[in-house]
Design a protein around this motif. Structure first.
Motif, mmCIF file in Angstrom:
data_model
loop_
_atom_site.group_PDB
_atom_site.id
_atom_site.type_symbol
_atom_site.label_atom_id
_atom_site.label_comp_id
_atom_site.label_asym_id
_atom_site.label_seq_id
_atom_site.Cartn_x
_atom_site.Cartn_y
_atom_site.Cartn_z
ATOM 1 N N UNK A 72 -23.590 20.734 -37.420
ATOM 2 C CA UNK A 72 -25.097 20.798 -37.083
ATOM 3 C C UNK A 72 -25.568 22.350 -36.659
ATOM 4 N N UNK A 73 -26.585 22.841 -37.390
ATOM 5 C CA UNK A 73 -27.039 24.220 -37.146
ATOM 6 C C UNK A 73 -28.105 24.042 -36.008
ATOM 7 N N UNK A 74 -28.953 22.938 -36.028
ATOM 8 C CA UNK A 74 -30.074 22.561 -35.047
ATOM 9 C C UNK A 74 -30.255 21.118 -34.851
ATOM 10 N N UNK A 75 -30.061 20.668 -33.853
ATOM 11 C CA UNK A 75 -30.465 19.104 -33.309
ATOM 12 C C UNK A 75 -32.044 19.064 -33.106
ATOM 13 N N UNK A 76 -32.440 18.183 -33.701
ATOM 14 C CA UNK A 76 -34.023 18.080 -33.872
ATOM 15 C C UNK A 76 -34.271 16.486 -33.289
#
Length: 156
Positions: A72-76
């Motif tokens: 996961x690079x960015x959790x939205x």
């Protein structure tokens, strides 16, 4: 000096391509909004591994089941953590699964994640960047859940 006929032949293709571009842009805006609005989990991530779980079908038609691991690079939305695994079923026997994407996933009561329709992986390219800019500017409206464009990612 160009005649009006020559000018017409230059202008008409431009009008059609601008219209086609707008339709394509609307398609991607709806696709990203559908993900943000109806998926249980939305993350930007990178595939770090995958395992083919099985194949259901014959020589001409069938679905491959994969368990995909992503960083996961960015959790939205809906997930906190650095790695997750999810199930996906793709039509056919072989697939290119590598790369970075926006993942739109569903969660079940067992704590597992899945992409049941196989459409929950979207590009992080220019269409996504355009969508994010429009969203930040307030130009993206929620999709009407009773309208023709609403197709929920996850079941109720």
């Amino acid at each position: 000096m160009k005649s009006s006929i020559e000018t017409l032949f230059l202008v008409i293709p431009g009008l059609f391509s601008a219209g086609a571009f707008a339709v394509e842009e609307d398609f991607w805006d709806r696709s990203y909004q559908q993900c943000f609005q109806s998926a249980d989990v939305v993350v930007e991530g990178r595939v770090i591994g995958y395992e083919k779980v099985g194949y259901n079908g014959n020589e001409k038609f069938g679905y491959s089941h994969y368990l995909i691991s992503i960083e996961v690079l960015k959790s939205i939305k809906g997930f906190e953590g650095s790695n997750l695994k999810y199930h996906v079923w793709y039509e056919g026997k072989k697939h290119d699964i590598e790369g970075n994407s926006l993942f739109c996933l569903c969660a079940n009561d067992k704590g597992e994640y899945g992409d049941p329709e196989g459409f929950g992986r979207l590009s992080l390219g220019t269409s996504y960047q355009s969508y994010l800019a429009k969203r930040a500017a307030g130009k993206i409206k929620p999709i009407d859940e009773q309208g023709k464009y609403y197709v929920p990612y996850c079941g109720a």
